[in-house]
Scaffold this motif. Structure first.
Motif, PDB file in Angstrom:
ATOM      1  N   PRO A  94       0.711  -1.220  -0.037  1.00 26.94           N
ATOM      2  CA  PRO A  94       0.004   0.027  -0.089  1.00 26.94           C
ATOM      3  C   PRO A  94       0.950   1.106  -0.037  1.00 26.94           C
ATOM      4  N   ALA A  95       0.250   2.448  -0.552  1.00 26.54           N
ATOM      5  CA  ALA A  95       1.259   3.284  -0.669  1.00 26.54           C
ATOM      6  C   ALA A  95       1.342   4.153   0.752  1.00 26.54           C
ATOM      7  N   GLU A  96       0.442   3.943   1.517  1.00 25.63           N
ATOM      8  CA  GLU A  96       0.655   4.210   3.343  1.00 25.63           C
ATOM      9  C   GLU A  96       0.694   2.993   3.940  1.00 25.63           C
ATOM     10  N   LEU A  97       1.777   2.853   4.708  1.00 24.65           N
ATOM     11  CA  LEU A  97       2.007   1.715   5.621  1.00 24.65           C
ATOM     12  C   LEU A  97       1.348   1.730   6.605  1.00 24.65           C
ATOM     13  N   LEU A  98       0.840   0.750   7.385  1.00 27.98           N
ATOM     14  CA  LEU A  98       0.378   1.030   8.818  1.00 27.98           C
ATOM     15  C   LEU A  98       1.439   0.964   9.738  1.00 27.98           C
ATOM     16  N   PRO A  99       1.423   1.790  10.702  1.00 28.73           N
ATOM     17  CA  PRO A  99       2.577   1.884  11.670  1.00 28.73           C
ATOM     18  C   PRO A  99       2.534   0.519  12.627  1.00 28.73           C
ATOM     19  N   TYR A 100       3.594   0.262  13.335  1.00 30.92           N
ATOM     20  CA  TYR A 100       3.603  -0.999  14.037  1.00 30.92           C
ATOM     21  C   TYR A 100       2.707  -0.612  15.201  1.00 30.92           C
ATOM     22  N   ALA A 101       1.842  -1.518  15.707  1.00 33.18           N
ATOM     23  CA  ALA A 101       1.285  -1.220  16.918  1.00 33.18           C
ATOM     24  C   ALA A 101       1.011  -2.424  17.955  1.00 33.18           C
ATOM     25  N   ARG A 102       0.702  -2.401  19.060  1.00 28.81           N
ATOM     26  CA  ARG A 102       0.381  -3.481  19.913  1.00 28.81           C
ATOM     27  C   ARG A 102      -1.020  -3.571  20.318  1.00 28.81           C
ATOM     28  N   LEU A 103      -1.481  -4.794  20.524  1.00 28.46           N
ATOM     29  CA  LEU A 103      -2.968  -5.036  20.818  1.00 28.46           C
ATOM     30  C   LEU A 103      -3.186  -3.894  21.845  1.00 28.46           C
ATOM     31  N   HIS A 104      -2.374  -3.780  22.978  1.00 28.20           N
ATOM     32  CA  HIS A 104      -2.469  -2.782  23.999  1.00 28.20           C
ATOM     33  C   HIS A 104      -2.885  -1.445  23.395  1.00 28.20           C
ATOM     34  N   ASP A 105      -2.039  -1.007  22.335  1.00 29.07           N
ATOM     35  CA  ASP A 105      -2.536   0.204  22.070  1.00 29.07           C
ATOM     36  C   ASP A 105      -3.799   0.740  21.564  1.00 29.07           C
ATOM     37  N   LEU A 106      -4.597  -0.397  21.557  1.00 29.02           N
ATOM     38  CA  LEU A 106      -6.031  -0.025  21.143  1.00 29.02           C
ATOM     39  C   LEU A 106      -6.687   0.378  22.315  1.00 29.02           C
ATOM     40  N   ARG A 107      -6.411   0.243  23.450  1.00 27.73           N
ATOM     41  CA  ARG A 107      -7.007   0.680  24.557  1.00 27.73           C
ATOM     42  C   ARG A 107      -6.295   2.135  25.025  1.00 27.73           C
ATOM     43  N   HIS A 108      -5.141   2.175  24.638  1.00 29.90           N
ATOM     44  CA  HIS A 108      -4.598   3.559  24.719  1.00 29.90           C
ATOM     45  C   HIS A 108      -5.181   4.499  23.873  1.00 29.90           C
ATOM     46  N   ILE A 109      -5.515   4.151  22.606  1.00 26.25           N
ATOM     47  CA  ILE A 109      -6.305   4.913  21.539  1.00 26.25           C
ATOM     48  C   ILE A 109      -7.767   5.338  22.109  1.00 26.25           C
ATOM     49  N   HIS A 110      -8.257   4.543  22.554  1.00 24.72           N
ATOM     50  CA  HIS A 110      -9.676   4.444  22.959  1.00 24.72           C
ATOM     51  C   HIS A 110      -9.692   5.614  24.097  1.00 24.72           C
ATOM     52  N   ALA A 111      -8.872   5.377  25.148  1.00 24.33           N
ATOM     53  CA  ALA A 111      -8.884   6.314  26.355  1.00 24.33           C
ATOM     54  C   ALA A 111      -8.507   7.738  25.651  1.00 24.33           C
ATOM     55  N   THR A 112      -7.300   7.805  24.928  1.00 27.81           N
ATOM     56  CA  THR A 112      -7.019   9.217  24.271  1.00 27.81           C
ATOM     57  C   THR A 112      -8.042   9.861  23.729  1.00 27.81           C
ATOM     58  N   MET A 113      -8.876   9.240  22.679  1.00 29.46           N
ATOM     59  CA  MET A 113      -9.960   9.931  21.916  1.00 29.46           C
ATOM     60  C   MET A 113     -10.941  10.447  23.001  1.00 29.46           C
ATOM     61  N   LEU A 114     -11.484   9.586  24.029  1.00 30.62           N
ATOM     62  CA  LEU A 114     -12.400   9.809  24.919  1.00 30.62           C
ATOM     63  C   LEU A 114     -11.946  11.211  25.718  1.00 30.62           C
TER      64      LEU A 114
END
Length: 200
Positions: A128-148
């Motif tokens: 893909p033209a834009e690669l996904l950055p490396y992320a851990r499963l636990h990062d989904l939790r951090h993203i959830h909290a950050t967005m809230l």
């Protein structure tokens, strides 16, 4: 595993909490899940116990998540009927292997890495033209909290949702996010005053 990763992102629950989740802990009509326990790996074995804070909690979920869970439940029931006596499920886990067995925690952690690698390095075709950055499963939790928090949700509400025993934990872990949100407060106040003045 789509439903697992969706719920991880949209609930902020920990890996072990989701793998411990039973259908009896899910109320799709009331749009909520109840986190009652957790699953971990100790000495190479899958074990179950209490949540990290030692208490259960109710986590409301949105309509989209309810739809995802309903579809997942229907698919799981189809698999159960298809396999018949070969189904190995002995409990009503929400997330199981294709044979109905509980999932080993490290499996979902590895899947997150594998999915990103497959997307970035497809076997067929160009990357893909834009690669996904490396992320851990636990990062989904951090993203959830950050967005809230960036959306202005109270720290106390976010702490309760994440299962933090004390909002001070949330304040400490997400101090950088809260500082970022505070920076915008002056502009928000000024804009509110401008809006009030123009409407009068």
């Amino acid at each position: 595993m789509f439903a697992f990763f969706h719920l991880a992102a949209y609930s902020g629950a920990r890996r072990g909490e989701l793998l411990n989740l039973r259908w009896t802990h899910v109320d799709l009509n009331s749009r909520q899940i109840i986190i009652k326990g957790s699953t971990a790996v100790i000495d190479g074995k899958r074990v179950e116990g209490t949540t990290k804070g030692g208490r259960s909690r109710v986590v409301p979920v949105g309509a989209e998540t309810v739809a995802v869970l309903r579809k997942h439940q229907e698919k799981q029931e189809e698999d159960r009927k298809l396999l018949g006596d070969a189904w190995r499920g002995k409990d009503d886990y929400v997330f199981t292997t294709g044979w109905g067995e509980p999932i080993y925690p490290d499996t979902v952690t590895g899947l997150m890495r594998d999915f990103i690698n497959r997307y970035n390095n497809p076997k067929d075709g160009e990357p893909p033209a834009e690669l996904l950055p490396y992320a851990r499963l636990h990062d989904l939790r951090h993203i959830h909290a950050t967005m809230l928090l960036l959306a202005g949700v109270s720290v106390h509400v976010v702490a309760a949702r994440l299962g933090h025993a004390d909002p001070a934990i949330t304040l400490r872990v997400y101090a950088h996010v809260i500082r970022s949100a505070e920076t915008a407060v002056a502009d928000i106040f000024a804009q509110a005053l401008d809006d009030e003045g123009s409407s009068s």
